[in-house]
Write an enzyme that holds these catalytic residues in place. Structure first.
Site: not given
Ligand code: NAD
Length: 245
Positions: A88, A153, A157
């Protein structure tokens, strides 16, 4: 729904990953969460303990395959299995291509795609031996049509979807299911930094007229991880309020 299962969840310290950890704990999985820093891992574990959940955590460098392999081996030694891997962790981008450096583009691939490869590669031999397992990947709604800036990005994906569908086919003979969840706009730190004037038109364009709560995304992971999804593999499940449907 996950009683007795051992699950490793990357990016489990906040946002969507943190809710996946919670929902898996509520459903009686033994969860090991990964985060980027030891402090944030500790903070998440403390919060979860306060809510009555017992989890452990690690902060391996997701760009280092040897470090990942060593942590995965340690977990298998301790828990004797990994039943579910949730890839994730992710970072996003929103700059125009002219303003994006090669290093920034490569970094997105490193975390969003290459780390998924390293982690999957580390757990697959174990799952193959057991002839069962579940791998779940976090994709995004931008993996369908792209987005108008931050090209790295959506590129990453689309790759997540490709890896999901290909590994589903490669690993099906071993009863290992591989699926992805493609969230829409979700209330986490990743979108919190965007100004209201950018967010409002996006929200208005979503048929459900609101962002997703992280728990609404986590519930899709729970379903796909559980035996209720025993015949589902190679799917990218959109959870986006019909934004991209
Ligand atoms: P967030 O920024 O709140 O969390 C990101 C997580 O990834 C954190 O726990 C962080 O520790 C981890 N992370 C980031 N860089 C890292 C690294 N270099 N090494 C290890 N861990 C790392 O973001 P989120 O919104 O919870 O995103 C989680 C997933 O959901 C991602 O893959 C993101 O692309 C995807 N996503 C999010 C959304 C949205 O609108 N929030 C939409 C579609 C997909």
């Amino acid at each position: 729904m996950l009683e007795g299962k051992v699950a490793v969840i990357t990016g489990g310290t906040r946002g969507i990953g943190y809710e996946i950890v919670r929902v898996f704990c509520e459903n009686k999985a033994k969860v090991i969460l990964f985060g980027s820093k030891e402090e944030t891992v500790e903070k998440a574990i403390t919060q979860l303990k306060e809510d009555g959940f017992s989890v452990t955590g690690y902060s391996p460098n997701l760009q280092n395959p040897e470090e990942i392999q060593s942590v995965i081996d340690q977990i298998i030694d301790e828990y004797s299995t990994i039943d579910i891997l949730v890839n994730n962790a992710g970072i996003s981008a929103n700059k125009k291509i002219e303003d994006t450096s090669a290093e920034e583009f490569i970094q997105i691939m490193e975390i969003n795609v290459n780390a998924m490869f390293h982690l999957s590669k580390a757990v697959i031999p174990h799952m193959k031996n057991k002839k069962k397992g579940v791998i779940l990947n976090t994709s995004s709604m931008v993996s369908i049509y792209g987005q108008p800036s931050g090209v790295g990005y959506p590129t990453s994906k689309f790759a997540v979807n490709g890896m999901t569908k290909s590994l589903a086919r490669e690993l099906a003979p071993f009863q290992i299911r591989v699926n992805a969840v493609a969230p829409g706009v979700t209330k986490t730190d990743m979108v919190a930094s965007l100004p209201q004037e950018i967010m409002e038109p996006i929200i208005q364009s979503i048929p459900l007229k609101r962002m997703a709560e992280p728990k609404e995304i986590a519930n899709a992971f729970l379903f796909l991880a559980s035996d209720l999804a025993s015949y589902i593999t190679g799917v990218v499940l959109s959870v986006d309020g019909a934004a991209m449907n």
